[in-house]
Design a protein around this motif. Structure first.
Motif, PDB file in Angstrom:
ATOM      1  N   ILE A 175     -10.780  63.318  -9.019  1.00 27.17           N
ATOM      2  CA  ILE A 175     -10.017  64.448  -8.463  1.00 27.17           C
ATOM      3  C   ILE A 175      -9.107  63.907  -7.355  1.00 27.17           C
ATOM      4  O   ILE A 175      -9.571  63.561  -6.271  1.00 27.17           O
ATOM      5  N   PRO A 176      -7.816  63.761  -7.634  1.00 27.06           N
ATOM      6  CA  PRO A 176      -6.898  63.172  -6.653  1.00 27.06           C
ATOM      7  C   PRO A 176      -6.894  63.918  -5.315  1.00 27.06           C
ATOM      8  O   PRO A 176      -7.123  65.128  -5.258  1.00 27.06           O
ATOM      9  N   ALA A 177      -6.638  63.164  -4.257  1.00 27.44           N
ATOM     10  CA  ALA A 177      -6.743  63.686  -2.889  1.00 27.44           C
ATOM     11  C   ALA A 177      -5.885  64.923  -2.657  1.00 27.44           C
ATOM     12  O   ALA A 177      -6.248  65.783  -1.852  1.00 27.44           O
ATOM     13  N   ARG A 178      -4.766  65.049  -3.354  1.00 29.98           N
ATOM     14  CA  ARG A 178      -3.880  66.193  -3.099  1.00 29.98           C
ATOM     15  C   ARG A 178      -4.504  67.531  -3.498  1.00 29.98           C
ATOM     16  O   ARG A 178      -3.989  68.597  -3.145  1.00 29.98           O
ATOM     17  N   PHE A 179      -5.632  67.484  -4.218  1.00 28.27           N
ATOM     18  CA  PHE A 179      -6.297  68.728  -4.621  1.00 28.27           C
ATOM     19  C   PHE A 179      -7.516  69.036  -3.752  1.00 28.27           C
ATOM     20  O   PHE A 179      -8.309  69.913  -4.095  1.00 28.27           O
ATOM     21  N   LEU A 180      -7.666  68.337  -2.621  1.00 31.66           N
ATOM     22  CA  LEU A 180      -8.845  68.521  -1.785  1.00 31.66           C
ATOM     23  C   LEU A 180      -8.647  69.563  -0.696  1.00 31.66           C
ATOM     24  O   LEU A 180      -9.474  69.694   0.200  1.00 31.66           O
ATOM     25  N   THR A 181      -7.580  70.322  -0.770  1.00 28.11           N
ATOM     26  CA  THR A 181      -7.281  71.294   0.281  1.00 28.11           C
ATOM     27  C   THR A 181      -8.095  72.574   0.130  1.00 28.11           C
ATOM     28  O   THR A 181      -8.054  73.429   1.000  1.00 28.11           O
ATOM     29  N   THR A 182      -8.839  72.719  -0.953  1.00 28.09           N
ATOM     30  CA  THR A 182      -9.604  73.932  -1.193  1.00 28.09           C
ATOM     31  C   THR A 182     -11.099  73.697  -0.969  1.00 28.09           C
ATOM     32  O   THR A 182     -11.576  72.573  -1.113  1.00 28.09           O
ATOM     33  N   THR A 183     -11.797  74.771  -0.610  1.00 32.86           N
ATOM     34  CA  THR A 183     -13.261  74.717  -0.578  1.00 32.86           C
ATOM     35  C   THR A 183     -13.828  75.536  -1.738  1.00 32.86           C
ATOM     36  O   THR A 183     -15.030  75.733  -1.833  1.00 32.86           O
ATOM     37  N   GLU A 184     -12.936  75.987  -2.616  1.00 36.98           N
ATOM     38  CA  GLU A 184     -13.356  76.721  -3.817  1.00 36.98           C
ATOM     39  C   GLU A 184     -13.678  75.735  -4.922  1.00 36.98           C
ATOM     40  O   GLU A 184     -12.900  74.819  -5.199  1.00 36.98           O
ATOM     41  N   ARG A 185     -14.812  75.928  -5.566  1.00 34.97           N
ATOM     42  CA  ARG A 185     -15.195  75.026  -6.655  1.00 34.97           C
ATOM     43  C   ARG A 185     -14.484  75.377  -7.948  1.00 34.97           C
ATOM     44  O   ARG A 185     -14.183  74.506  -8.755  1.00 34.97           O
ATOM     45  N   PHE A 203     -19.436  54.259 -12.045  1.00 30.75           N
ATOM     46  CA  PHE A 203     -18.743  55.544 -12.055  1.00 30.75           C
ATOM     47  C   PHE A 203     -18.943  56.256 -10.720  1.00 30.75           C
ATOM     48  O   PHE A 203     -20.029  56.249 -10.147  1.00 30.75           O
ATOM     49  N   GLY A 204     -17.863  56.884 -10.208  1.00 31.90           N
ATOM     50  CA  GLY A 204     -17.950  57.686  -8.991  1.00 31.90           C
ATOM     51  C   GLY A 204     -17.907  56.890  -7.709  1.00 31.90           C
ATOM     52  O   GLY A 204     -18.312  57.394  -6.654  1.00 31.90           O
ATOM     53  N   CYS A 205     -17.413  55.656  -7.777  1.00 38.56           N
ATOM     54  CA  CYS A 205     -17.294  54.852  -6.556  1.00 38.56           C
ATOM     55  C   CYS A 205     -16.165  55.416  -5.690  1.00 38.56           C
ATOM     56  O   CYS A 205     -15.476  56.348  -6.082  1.00 38.56           O
ATOM     57  N   GLY A 206     -15.973  54.843  -4.519  1.00 42.22           N
ATOM     58  CA  GLY A 206     -14.891  55.305  -3.639  1.00 42.22           C
ATOM     59  C   GLY A 206     -15.391  56.293  -2.610  1.00 42.22           C
ATOM     60  O   GLY A 206     -16.539  56.236  -2.172  1.00 42.22           O
ATOM     61  N   SER A 207     -14.551  57.240  -2.229  1.00 40.12           N
ATOM     62  CA  SER A 207     -14.869  58.154  -1.130  1.00 40.12           C
ATOM     63  C   SER A 207     -15.979  59.123  -1.541  1.00 40.12           C
ATOM     64  O   SER A 207     -16.284  59.293  -2.714  1.00 40.12           O
ATOM     65  N   SER A 208     -16.522  59.796  -0.536  1.00 42.03           N
ATOM     66  CA  SER A 208     -17.708  60.623  -0.753  1.00 42.03           C
ATOM     67  C   SER A 208     -17.381  62.067  -1.132  1.00 42.03           C
ATOM     68  O   SER A 208     -18.260  62.910  -1.107  1.00 42.03           O
ATOM     69  N   ARG A 209     -16.163  62.367  -1.483  1.00 42.04           N
ATOM     70  CA  ARG A 209     -15.747  63.761  -1.693  1.00 42.04           C
ATOM     71  C   ARG A 209     -16.635  64.521  -2.678  1.00 42.04           C
ATOM     72  O   ARG A 209     -16.836  64.109  -3.811  1.00 42.04           O
ATOM     73  N   GLU A 210     -17.147  65.654  -2.205  1.00 47.51           N
ATOM     74  CA  GLU A 210     -17.989  66.501  -3.058  1.00 47.51           C
ATOM     75  C   GLU A 210     -17.148  67.221  -4.112  1.00 47.51           C
ATOM     76  O   GLU A 210     -17.672  67.721  -5.102  1.00 47.51           O
ATOM     77  N   HIS A 211     -15.833  67.242  -3.913  1.00 47.96           N
ATOM     78  CA  HIS A 211     -14.942  67.862  -4.898  1.00 47.96           C
ATOM     79  C   HIS A 211     -15.037  67.168  -6.261  1.00 47.96           C
ATOM     80  O   HIS A 211     -14.723  67.784  -7.280  1.00 47.96           O
ATOM     81  N   ALA A 212     -15.451  65.895  -6.296  1.00 47.64           N
ATOM     82  CA  ALA A 212     -15.514  65.174  -7.571  1.00 47.64           C
ATOM     83  C   ALA A 212     -16.521  65.818  -8.525  1.00 47.64           C
ATOM     84  O   ALA A 212     -16.154  66.191  -9.645  1.00 47.64           O
ATOM     85  N   PRO A 213     -17.789  66.001  -8.125  1.00 44.47           N
ATOM     86  CA  PRO A 213     -18.683  66.710  -9.040  1.00 44.47           C
ATOM     87  C   PRO A 213     -18.288  68.167  -9.253  1.00 44.47           C
ATOM     88  O   PRO A 213     -18.477  68.707 -10.347  1.00 44.47           O
TER      89      PRO A 213
END
Length: 198
Positions: free
Chosen positions: A25-35, A77-87
Motif C-alpha cells: 500500500i503506497p505511502a500516498r494512501f496512508l492519509t486515512t484511518t478508514e480500513r 513478504f511484508g518487510c519495510g515500514s510497520s504500517r498497519e494499512h498494509a494488512p
C-alpha cells in the motif's frame, strides 16, 4: 473481526521476493484511518500501467483470480515500514491468508491483529505453490494445517494466543475485554482479602 476457523480458496501468486509494505500500500494512501476502500489501492503501482490503465497481466487484475483469498508470495513478504494499512488493504482486497517461506515480524503481528493469517511454510513447499497459481488450498486454523491439492498436509507455526483470537474472532483488546468478569472477581477477592488483613 469474524471468527476464522478454516479457509478453502484458490491461490493468487506473486513470485517476487522482499515485497515491502510500500509496495503493498503506497505511502500516498496512508492519509486515512478508514480500513474500507484501501483494497482498491493494494499493489497500486504494480496494478497499473504508466498511463494509469489496469495492467491485464498483474495477478490481481486477472479475471480467473477474482474471489481468491489466499496470496502465495516470495520470501520476506511484508518487510519495510510497520504500517498497519498494509494488512488493512489486503483484507479489504478480499485476502484472508498470506503464504510465504518468510514473513516479516512486524507485518505478521499487524496481520494477526486484523484477521489476516500469516502462514509460513518450508521453502520447498512454497516454491511448488509459486509455480502453480490458482490451485486450491485448505487451511485449518485450529489444527494449524494446510492441506495441499494431493491431500498431503503441512503444519505452520501459530502461537496459542493468536490462534485463540482468530478462532474467536476477536483482536487483542477484545480478548482482554472478554476477561473483564474474571478480572473483576479477582479484584473483589483481592480487595476483600486486604480488608480482612487490616
Amino acid at each position: 473481526m469474524r471468527p476464522f476457523t478454516e479457509l478453502r480458496s484458490r491461490t493468487v501468486v506473486l513470485r517476487e521476493r522482499n515485497i515491502d509494505t510500500d509496495q503493498i500500500i503506497p505511502a500516498r494512501f496512508l492519509t486515512t484511518t478508514e480500513r474500507q476502500g484501501l483494497g482498491q489501492h493494494a499493489f497500486q503501482d504494480w496494478r497499473q500501467r504508466e498511463d494509469g490503465s489496469p495492467d491485464p497481466d498483474f495477478p490481481f487484475n486477472r479475471p480467473e483470480n477474482a474471489g481468491a483469498s489466499i496470496l502465495v508470495a516470495g520470501r520476506n513478504f511484508g518487510c519495510g515500514s510497520s504500517r498497519e494499512h498494509a494488512p488493512w488493504a489486503l483484507v479489504d482486497l478480499g485476502l484472508r491468508a498470506v503464504v510465504s517461506a518468510q514473513i516479516a515480524d512486524i507485518f505478521r503481528s499487524n496481520a494477526l491483529k486484523n484477521g489476516l493469517l500469516p502462514v509460513v511454510l518450508d521453502e520447498a513447499v512454497v516454491d511448488e505453490l509459486l509455480e502453480h497459481p490458482g490451485i486450491e488450498l485448505h487451511i485449518d486454523v485450529a489444527r494449524r494445517l494446510v492441506t495441499l491439492p494431493g491431500g498431503s498436509q503441512v503444519e505452520f507455526p501459530l502461537d496459542a494466543f493468536a490462534r485463540t483470537c482468530l478462532l474467536e474472532g476477536v483482536d487483542q483488546l477484545g480478548y482482554l475485554l472478554r476477561q473483564a468478569p474474571a478480572i473483576q472477581r479477582y479484584e473483589a477477592m483481592h480487595h476483600e482479602g486486604h480488608a480482612h488483613a487490616r
